[in-house]
Motif scaffolding. Structure first.
Motif, short mmCIF file in Angstrom:
data_model
loop_
_atom_site.label_atom_id
_atom_site.label_comp_id
_atom_site.label_asym_id
_atom_site.label_seq_id
_atom_site.Cartn_x
_atom_site.Cartn_y
_atom_site.Cartn_z
N THR A 47 -19.64 20.34 102.02
CA THR A 47 -19.97 19.05 102.65
C THR A 47 -19.52 17.90 101.76
OG1 THR A 47 -21.83 20.05 103.80
CG2 THR A 47 -21.82 17.65 103.63
N LEU A 48 -19.71 18.02 100.45
CA LEU A 48 -19.23 16.98 99.53
C LEU A 48 -17.72 16.80 99.64
CD1 LEU A 48 -21.35 17.66 96.33
CD2 LEU A 48 -21.26 15.52 97.61
N ASP A 49 -16.99 17.89 99.67
CA ASP A 49 -15.53 17.81 99.80
C ASP A 49 -15.15 17.06 101.07
OD1 ASP A 49 -15.21 19.21 97.45
OD2 ASP A 49 -14.73 21.12 98.44
N ARG A 50 -15.83 17.36 102.17
CA ARG A 50 -15.53 16.70 103.44
C ARG A 50 -15.84 15.21 103.38
NH1 ARG A 50 -18.06 19.93 108.25
NH2 ARG A 50 -16.59 18.66 109.43
N LEU A 51 -16.95 14.85 102.74
CA LEU A 51 -17.32 13.44 102.63
C LEU A 51 -16.35 12.67 101.74
CD1 LEU A 51 -21.19 13.84 102.36
CD2 LEU A 51 -19.91 12.85 104.29
N TRP A 52 -15.97 13.25 100.59
CA TRP A 52 -15.00 12.58 99.72
C TRP A 52 -13.66 12.42 100.44
CZ3 TRP A 52 -16.38 9.58 96.12
CH2 TRP A 52 -17.46 9.87 95.30
N ASP A 53 -13.27 13.43 101.20
CA ASP A 53 -12.03 13.33 101.97
C ASP A 53 -12.12 12.21 103.00
OD1 ASP A 53 -9.37 14.52 102.91
OD2 ASP A 53 -10.58 14.62 104.74
N LEU A 54 -13.26 12.10 103.66
CA LEU A 54 -13.44 11.03 104.64
C LEU A 54 -13.36 9.66 103.98
CD1 LEU A 54 -14.04 10.08 107.50
CD2 LEU A 54 -16.48 10.44 107.03
N LEU A 55 -13.96 9.51 102.80
CA LEU A 55 -13.85 8.23 102.09
C LEU A 55 -12.39 7.91 101.76
CD1 LEU A 55 -16.87 8.17 99.62
CD2 LEU A 55 -16.43 6.61 101.52
N ARG A 56 -11.64 8.91 101.32
CA ARG A 56 -10.21 8.69 101.01
C ARG A 56 -9.44 8.29 102.27
NH1 ARG A 56 -11.30 13.01 97.54
NH2 ARG A 56 -10.61 14.54 99.05
N ARG A 57 -9.76 8.91 103.38
CA ARG A 57 -9.11 8.56 104.64
C ARG A 57 -9.45 7.13 105.05
NH1 ARG A 57 -6.98 12.34 107.70
NH2 ARG A 57 -7.00 14.45 106.94
N ARG A 58 -10.71 6.75 104.87
CA ARG A 58 -11.13 5.39 105.20
C ARG A 58 -10.41 4.38 104.29
NH1 ARG A 58 -15.47 4.35 108.23
NH2 ARG A 58 -16.06 2.56 106.95
N ASP A 59 -10.31 4.69 103.00
CA ASP A 59 -9.62 3.81 102.06
C ASP A 59 -8.14 3.67 102.42
OD1 ASP A 59 -11.92 3.35 100.59
OD2 ASP A 59 -11.42 4.82 99.03
N ALA A 60 -7.51 4.76 102.80
CA ALA A 60 -6.09 4.72 103.17
C ALA A 60 -5.88 3.86 104.40
CB ALA A 60 -5.56 6.14 103.41
N ARG A 61 -6.73 3.99 105.38
CA ARG A 61 -6.61 3.17 106.60
C ARG A 61 -6.79 1.70 106.24
NH1 ARG A 61 -5.86 5.85 110.90
NH2 ARG A 61 -6.54 4.31 112.41
N ARG A 62 -7.76 1.42 105.41
CA ARG A 62 -8.02 0.04 104.99
C ARG A 62 -6.81 -0.52 104.25
NH1 ARG A 62 -12.49 1.33 102.54
NH2 ARG A 62 -13.82 1.08 104.34
N GLU A 63 -6.23 0.28 103.36
CA GLU A 63 -5.07 -0.15 102.56
C GLU A 63 -3.88 -0.53 103.45
OE1 GLU A 63 -1.97 1.78 99.31
OE2 GLU A 63 -3.92 2.72 99.62
#
Length: 84
Positions: A47-63
């Motif tokens: 679950t942690l891996d999935r959440l960290w991945d989601l944060l990275r995806r959110r950051d990439a979209r924002r960028e």
């Protein structure tokens, strides 16, 4: 998983990290077996891996000027496959 903002995702991460600590403490006190600890730790880590991945995806979209709320959570199979 429902759509969460970054703060909510970080709260979930913090809760899972605390759960990991608690499991290790329970094992040390003999309150759970090593097998129980492993099983529950594996679920928390996935679950942690999935959440960290989601944060990275959110950051990439924002960028790239995109809406971070459009980021989607990947399945455990996909996220765990990144490491291979």
């Amino acid at each position: 998983m429902a759509t969460f903002d970054d703060a909510q995702i970080h709260q979930q991460i913090d809760a899972l990290v605390q759960e990991e600590r608690t499991l290790r403490e329970k094992l040390g006190r003999g309150e759970i077996t090593a097998a129980e600890e492993r099983q529950r730790l594996q679920a928390a880590e996935t679950t942690l891996d999935r959440l960290w991945d989601l944060l990275r995806r959110r950051d990439a979209r924002r960028e790239f000027g995109e809406n971070p709320d459009d980021a989607t959570e990947q399945s455990a199979t996909v996220v765990e496959g990144y490491q291979q």
